[in-house]
Design a protein around this motif. Structure first.
Motif, PDB file in Angstrom:
ATOM      1  N   GLU A   1      -5.975   5.943  -5.594  1.00 21.11           N
ATOM      2  CA  GLU A   1      -4.981   6.790  -4.944  1.00 21.11           C
ATOM      3  C   GLU A   1      -3.806   7.078  -5.879  1.00 21.11           C
ATOM      4  O   GLU A   1      -3.275   8.200  -5.919  1.00 21.11           O
TER       5      GLU A   1
ATOM      6  N   TYR B   1       0.821  -1.212   0.000  1.00 17.13           N
ATOM      7  CA  TYR B   1       0.000   0.000   0.000  1.00 17.13           C
ATOM      8  C   TYR B   1       0.859   1.268   0.000  1.00 17.13           C
ATOM      9  O   TYR B   1       0.342   2.372  -0.161  1.00 17.13           O
TER      10      TYR B   1
ATOM     11  N   THR C   1      -5.771  -3.026  -5.218  1.00 13.31           N
ATOM     12  CA  THR C   1      -7.199  -2.887  -4.973  1.00 13.31           C
ATOM     13  C   THR C   1      -7.701  -1.708  -5.801  1.00 13.31           C
ATOM     14  O   THR C   1      -6.909  -0.877  -6.271  1.00 13.31           O
ATOM     15  N   LYS C   2      -9.007  -1.621  -5.966  1.00 10.39           N
ATOM     16  CA  LYS C   2      -9.565  -0.483  -6.697  1.00 10.39           C
ATOM     17  C   LYS C   2      -9.253   0.820  -5.972  1.00 10.39           C
ATOM     18  O   LYS C   2      -8.989   1.843  -6.608  1.00 10.39           O
ATOM     19  N   GLU C   3      -9.266   0.763  -4.637  1.00  8.88           N
ATOM     20  CA  GLU C   3      -8.971   1.961  -3.849  1.00  8.88           C
ATOM     21  C   GLU C   3      -7.528   2.415  -4.057  1.00  8.88           C
ATOM     22  O   GLU C   3      -7.246   3.610  -4.215  1.00  8.88           O
TER      23      GLU C   3
END
Length: 342
Positions: free
Chosen positions: A191, A44, A185-187
């Motif tokens: 970002e 992330y 992830t789509k999130e």
């Protein structure tokens, strides 16, 4: 160059058997080629290592539930089939186990007869060409009868089929997932785009080459199996614009890399709309023409994938990183952790 040059010791318990609940929480090892530094992060954090104007290139192939279990029509013998590549119409190149039971003319029945397959040709290493018979839409038949073709080193049952798909999978036809993309992830993609980092899509349908080990001592004698790829005009224009303004092209996975390098080697580093079959084999020494960085998982010892990664940096630095990954208990292979090479 000898196959033993790409070997390393890997404890079996480091082979990830299941995906993490949160895709983006995988660990991320970052290799800086210029500084020859190795640092440890989480996936992330990936946007921290990218800059506005960079472009991530993702392989949007979609994995077919292509592992099928049937019976030989005349004897009732159990047969396992892995669909690899659609040749034309309803003819498919496949792997069959046990291959000795399936000869030209043999018919395999799946389910209650929703799908039948007749062998029309034989290949080496258990390969066959099967002609499929079914009613309706093939992909719907496969969704009902097929299982995800997980690699042989994964022994655990996969509860959710979608966990062996990227969140951006779209183009049906792959025999295996482009696993570097499983961390997004789509999130997280949102970002990344908010930071001004572009995202581009290409397609390479992963085929037999993923399952075939290197069986020769001299690396240069290994032959790759051809796989279908496609780049649209929109993607080609996007990537050329990134290059022209000095942005970096970061390939997500070895499949994206092979597609980009296949096109760029014939066009002096530029991109153009193209589709076809590639058997490009990238190993040291190799002059990359398309990419400036790579996101990838940790690969099998002596595999063509670790050879590609070694070509982007150098073999000693990559093996140093792999040995550190073992010491730090990183998770390996398809459901494992990731590496960023910049």
């Amino acid at each position: 160059m000898n196959i033993e040059d790409f070997d390393f010791d890997l404890p079996e318990e480091l082979i990830a058997q299941t995906p993490l609940q949160d895709r983006a929480s995988s660990r991320l090892m970052v290799l800086n080629r210029e500084e020859r530094s190795i640092t440890h992060h989480h996936f992330y954090d990936i946007a921290d290592f990218l800059e506005k104007g960079d472009c991530l290139v993702l392989n949007n192939t979609k994995v077919l539930p292509a592992r099928l279990y049937g019976i030989k029509q005349d004897t009732g013998a159990k047969v396992e089939v892995l669909l690899l590549t659609q040749m034309e119409d309803n003819d498919w190149e496949v792997l069959v186990k046990p291959a000795k039971k399936i000869k030209v003319g043999s018919t395999i029945v799946f389910g209650d007869g929703q799908l039948k397959a007749t062998c029309i040709d034989t290949k080496e290493h258990g390969g066959r060409i099967l002609r499929l018979e079914y009613e309706g839409i093939l992909y719907e038949v496969l969704d009902e009868l097929g299982e995800m073709p997980l690699p042989p080193y994964i022994k655990e049952q996969l509860d959710e089929k979608d966990r062996y798909q990227t969140v951006y999978a779209r183009e049906q036809g792959s025999a295996a997932a482009p696993t570097a993309g499983l961390h997004f992830t789509k999130e997280l993609l949102g970002e990344i785009e908010q930071k001004g980092i572009e995202i581009a899509f290409i397609t390479l349908h992963v085929g037999l080459g993923t399952f075939r080990p290197v069986s020769v001592d001299n690396v240069e004698e290994h032959e790759m199996h051809a796989e279908f790829y496609q780049m649209t005009e929109a993607t080609a224009n996007q990537l050329n614009a990134v290059k022209q303004r000095g942005g970096r092209i970061i390939s997500v996975g070895t499949t994206s890399t092979r597609t980009l390098e296949t096109i760029a080697r014939d066009t002096n580093g530029l991109f153009e709309e193209r589709n076809g079959w590639t058997d490009i084999f990238i190993y040291p020494p190799y002059q990359f023409k398309a990419i400036d960085g790579l996101i990838t998982n940790f690969h099998l010892p002596k595999s063509t994938l670790i050879m590609l990664v070694s070509a982007l940096s150098d073999r000693d630095f990559i093996l140093e990183a792999y040995n550190k990954a073992v010491a730090e208990r990183y998770r390996f292979f398809s459901f494992g952790d990731a590496m960023l090479i910049m």
